[in-house]
Design a protein around this motif. Sequence first.
Motif, PDB file in Angstrom:
ATOM      1  N   THR A  51       5.133   8.222  -6.449  1.00  0.00           N
ATOM      2  CA  THR A  51       5.715   8.019  -5.122  1.00  0.00           C
ATOM      3  C   THR A  51       7.232   7.932  -5.176  1.00  0.00           C
ATOM      4  N   HIS A  52       7.849   7.955  -4.007  1.00  0.00           N
ATOM      5  CA  HIS A  52       9.305   7.841  -3.863  1.00  0.00           C
ATOM      6  C   HIS A  52       9.580   7.481  -2.405  1.00  0.00           C
ATOM      7  N   ASN A  53      10.827   7.208  -2.088  1.00  0.00           N
ATOM      8  CA  ASN A  53      11.191   6.828  -0.714  1.00  0.00           C
ATOM      9  C   ASN A  53      12.031   7.881  -0.013  1.00  0.00           C
ATOM     10  N   VAL A  54      12.065   9.083  -0.540  1.00  0.00           N
ATOM     11  CA  VAL A  54      12.838  10.160   0.085  1.00  0.00           C
ATOM     12  C   VAL A  54      12.068  10.704   1.287  1.00  0.00           C
ATOM     13  N   GLY A  55      12.806  11.024   2.369  1.00  0.00           N
ATOM     14  CA  GLY A  55      12.232  11.747   3.489  1.00  0.00           C
ATOM     15  C   GLY A  55      11.261  10.970   4.353  1.00  0.00           C
ATOM     16  N   ARG A  56      11.482   9.669   4.463  1.00  0.00           N
ATOM     17  CA  ARG A  56      10.551   8.855   5.259  1.00  0.00           C
ATOM     18  C   ARG A  56      11.118   8.426   6.615  1.00  0.00           C
TER      19      ARG A  56
ATOM     20  N   LEU B 257       0.812  -1.218   0.000  1.00  0.00           N
ATOM     21  CA  LEU B 257       0.000   0.000   0.000  1.00  0.00           C
ATOM     22  C   LEU B 257       0.851   1.277   0.000  1.00  0.00           C
ATOM     23  N   ASP B 258       2.164   1.146  -0.193  1.00  0.00           N
ATOM     24  CA  ASP B 258       3.067   2.294  -0.137  1.00  0.00           C
ATOM     25  C   ASP B 258       2.927   3.021   1.200  1.00  0.00           C
ATOM     26  N   LEU B 259       3.102   2.250   2.277  1.00  0.00           N
ATOM     27  CA  LEU B 259       2.967   2.788   3.633  1.00  0.00           C
ATOM     28  C   LEU B 259       4.276   3.395   4.128  1.00  0.00           C
ATOM     29  N   ARG B 260       4.154   4.359   5.016  1.00  0.00           N
ATOM     30  CA  ARG B 260       5.279   4.788   5.841  1.00  0.00           C
ATOM     31  C   ARG B 260       5.292   3.819   7.021  1.00  0.00           C
ATOM     32  N   VAL B 261       6.349   3.034   7.187  1.00  0.00           N
ATOM     33  CA  VAL B 261       6.284   1.894   8.098  1.00  0.00           C
ATOM     34  C   VAL B 261       6.428   2.283   9.566  1.00  0.00           C
TER      35      VAL B 261
END
Length: 316
Positions: free
Chosen positions: A310-315, A261-265
């Motif tokens: 989406t992207h994985n920057v700043g998580r 779901l493209d979650l912030r884990v």
Amino acid sequence: MSRTEKVQLHTPDLEELQGVLQTGLEANFAEVQVAVVECPDLSREPFHFPVRGLCGSPRITDVGGVPYLIPLARKDKEYNMNTVSKELELPGAFILGAAAAPSRIVGMNAELMPQVLTEMEGRPAVNSSYFSSINPADGFCLQEKYSDKFSDCNFGLLGNLYACEGKPGKVIEVRAKKRTGSVSLVTVLRTTLEGCYPDKSLALGGTFIIQKGKAKIHIMPREFSSCPLNTNDEVNNWLKYFEVSAPLICQSVLVSRDPGLDLRVEHTHCFSHHGEGGHYYIDTTPDSVEYLGYFMPAEFVYRIDRPEETHNVGRD
């Protein structure tokens, strides 16, 4: 708002989780005690939540996301806790967690520590949230009670939230002292679950107190970045970092494994009764830190308004 996606999570019984978390925490803290207890009355000190407990239909949601903040802020992305509670199929829910303040209303960018008892027929919402911004007078943290200035229950851009009926009941109590590992309490909880249930998705939501010690936090600048933030280094240079002192009340949502779901884990914000609060990373005093937390496993995760790009920057 795009459609809401719902996924059932794995929810072992509390006694099973107690043993799993005890083992995982013992590898990272010198003193650990995990127990299944009656949830303390969270309407009392130091929490002052608008409900007594963390129980009743526990669920989490990831609303919006970091791609609505960076590379450039989507200021049109604004959400309402009362609407979210209906999307979670739990109107009148108590909601807590970590989010961004609604910049349209607050007039700036800020960290939000949401604690909202959402409205039900015949009962108005109770908003006990705090928000933190950079104080223009001294460049330090300015924490304020949201309802002292505003009457809505909105938030902006992104939110990682735990929702329940706010009832008393059995919860997982975590006591941990003297951090020996290199990662935060929240990360230990999450990676322990990930390691023990590698093919399943579990989530915990709840609150913990840093009773002794200090912690590293960030607060976003009042102004959104006018130039795109494309890397973690650029994001980190934009954020403002502080070391803040216990006692700190943290509110956290963590997921062991993203079920697609493209979650912030994991995402944790904290507030205090001495004016410090923001986005929590880790304690900075491992030898003296003491944690006391209360958590519940969530039965479902709801993905609301998932960013298409989406992207994985700043998580972090």
